[in-house]
Design a protein around this motif. Structure first.
Motif, short mmCIF file in Angstrom:
data_model
loop_
_atom_site.label_atom_id
_atom_site.label_comp_id
_atom_site.label_asym_id
_atom_site.label_seq_id
_atom_site.Cartn_x
_atom_site.Cartn_y
_atom_site.Cartn_z
N MET A 1 59.37 41.82 54.44
CA MET A 1 58.15 42.37 55.04
C MET A 1 57.02 41.35 55.07
N LYS A 2 56.95 40.52 54.03
CA LYS A 2 55.86 39.52 53.97
C LYS A 2 55.96 38.56 55.14
N ARG A 3 57.17 38.09 55.47
CA ARG A 3 57.34 37.16 56.58
C ARG A 3 57.02 37.83 57.91
N ILE A 4 57.41 39.09 58.04
CA ILE A 4 57.11 39.83 59.28
C ILE A 4 55.61 39.97 59.46
N LEU A 5 54.90 40.30 58.38
CA LEU A 5 53.45 40.40 58.44
C LEU A 5 52.84 39.07 58.83
N ASP A 6 53.35 37.98 58.23
CA ASP A 6 52.85 36.64 58.55
C ASP A 6 52.99 36.34 60.05
N ILE A 7 54.17 36.60 60.60
CA ILE A 7 54.44 36.27 62.00
C ILE A 7 53.56 37.11 62.93
N VAL A 8 53.50 38.40 62.67
CA VAL A 8 52.73 39.31 63.54
C VAL A 8 51.24 38.96 63.53
N VAL A 9 50.68 38.80 62.33
CA VAL A 9 49.25 38.52 62.22
C VAL A 9 48.90 37.13 62.73
N ALA A 10 49.73 36.13 62.40
CA ALA A 10 49.46 34.76 62.85
C ALA A 10 49.54 34.66 64.37
N ALA A 11 50.56 35.27 64.96
CA ALA A 11 50.70 35.23 66.42
C ALA A 11 49.54 35.95 67.09
N ALA A 12 49.19 37.12 66.57
CA ALA A 12 48.06 37.88 67.13
C ALA A 12 46.77 37.10 66.97
N GLY A 13 46.61 36.47 65.82
CA GLY A 13 45.39 35.69 65.57
C GLY A 13 45.26 34.52 66.51
N MET A 101 53.60 27.99 55.67
CA MET A 101 52.65 28.72 54.84
C MET A 101 52.79 30.21 55.07
N SER A 102 52.12 30.97 54.22
CA SER A 102 52.00 32.41 54.38
C SER A 102 50.52 32.72 54.60
N LEU A 103 50.21 33.92 55.04
CA LEU A 103 48.81 34.31 55.14
C LEU A 103 48.16 34.31 53.77
N VAL A 104 48.92 34.78 52.78
CA VAL A 104 48.40 34.91 51.42
C VAL A 104 49.29 34.16 50.44
N GLY A 105 48.66 33.39 49.57
CA GLY A 105 49.38 32.63 48.56
C GLY A 105 48.44 31.61 47.95
N PRO A 106 48.86 30.89 46.95
CA PRO A 106 48.02 29.83 46.38
C PRO A 106 47.70 28.79 47.45
N ARG A 107 46.48 28.30 47.47
CA ARG A 107 46.10 27.31 48.47
C ARG A 107 46.94 26.04 48.29
N PRO A 108 47.42 25.43 49.39
CA PRO A 108 48.22 24.21 49.28
C PRO A 108 47.35 23.03 48.85
N LEU A 109 47.74 22.38 47.78
CA LEU A 109 46.96 21.27 47.24
C LEU A 109 47.61 19.93 47.56
N LEU A 110 46.92 18.86 47.21
CA LEU A 110 47.41 17.53 47.49
C LEU A 110 48.72 17.24 46.75
N LEU A 111 49.57 16.43 47.36
CA LEU A 111 50.86 16.11 46.74
C LEU A 111 50.70 15.39 45.41
N ASP A 112 49.65 14.56 45.29
CA ASP A 112 49.52 13.80 44.05
C ASP A 112 49.00 14.64 42.89
N TYR A 113 48.69 15.92 43.14
CA TYR A 113 48.32 16.83 42.05
C TYR A 113 49.56 17.37 41.34
#
Length: 199
Positions: A1-13, A101-113
């Motif tokens: 369901m999370k992936r479906i929500l991501d696709i629907v909202v991202a495409a609509a957005g 990415m997902s709509l919701v999740g931890p923010r993606p940080l730099l690789l060297d972190y």
């Protein structure tokens, strides 16, 4: 369901906000130059690198040695406006649609972190990074790195569809209020240099 929500909202957005995209692109070209999109490698699911997209919010001012000035010196008033209302994050809807990415999740940080994470902090890599997250609605950049990681790990251990919807709703409210856009004296956040790093 999370992936479906991501696709629907991202495409609509991407479709519904296309006029906003166009306006922002035109304004960036006029005020900051022809390079409209900022692309940077970030750590995704499992720490795997991916290219994150944002609208550019800083100029390319350099010092006498030809090195870029610090972020706070290159962030223009227009760039601050984009960040205050999170307009610079809009291209990440494409990252969501691609599956990076997902709509919701931890923010993606730099690789060297990533090598600096302790075993608990590494749990934030167990889910896809998000455009917004639990840390973003509970302080965003106005809290310490320790607090931010703790909130990210809590989300990873407790996330569900209902929580995601709640975070999306609160994100809209926080964006209007412009809460926690930057840490005191910083363009966004100071660099993460290891555990017990405080704002």
């Amino acid at each position: 369901m999370k992936r479906i929500l991501d696709i629907v909202v991202a495409a609509a957005g991407l479709i519904l906000l296309s006029p906003v995209f166009l306006i922002v692109v035109v304004l960036i070209r006029r005020r900051l130059g022809s390079r409209v999109i900022f692309a940077q490698r970030r750590a995704g699911l499992g720490g795997k690198p991916f290219v994150l997209y944002k609208f550019r919010s800083m100029n390319d001012a350099r010092d006498k040695r030809g090195e870029l000035l610090p972020d706070d010196a290159r962030l223009t008033e227009f760039g601050k406006f984009l960040r205050n209302y999170s307009l610079d994050e809009l291209p990440q809807l494409w990252n969501v649609l691609k599956g990076d990415m997902s709509l919701v999740g931890p923010r993606p940080l730099l690789l060297d972190y990533v090598p600096l994470y302790d075993d608990t902090q590494k749990k934030r890599l167990n889910v896809k990074p998000g455009i917004t997250g639990w840390a973003q609605i509970n302080g965003r950049n106005a809290i310490s790195w320790d607090e931010k990681f703790a909130l990210d790990v809590w989300y990873v251990e407790n996330y569900n569809l209902r929580l995601d919807v709640k975070i999306l709703w609160l994100t809209a409210w926080k964006t209007v209020k412009r809460d926690g856009v930057s840490a005191p004296g910083e363009a966004t956040m100071p660099r993460f240099t290891g555990n017990n790093t405080r704002v």
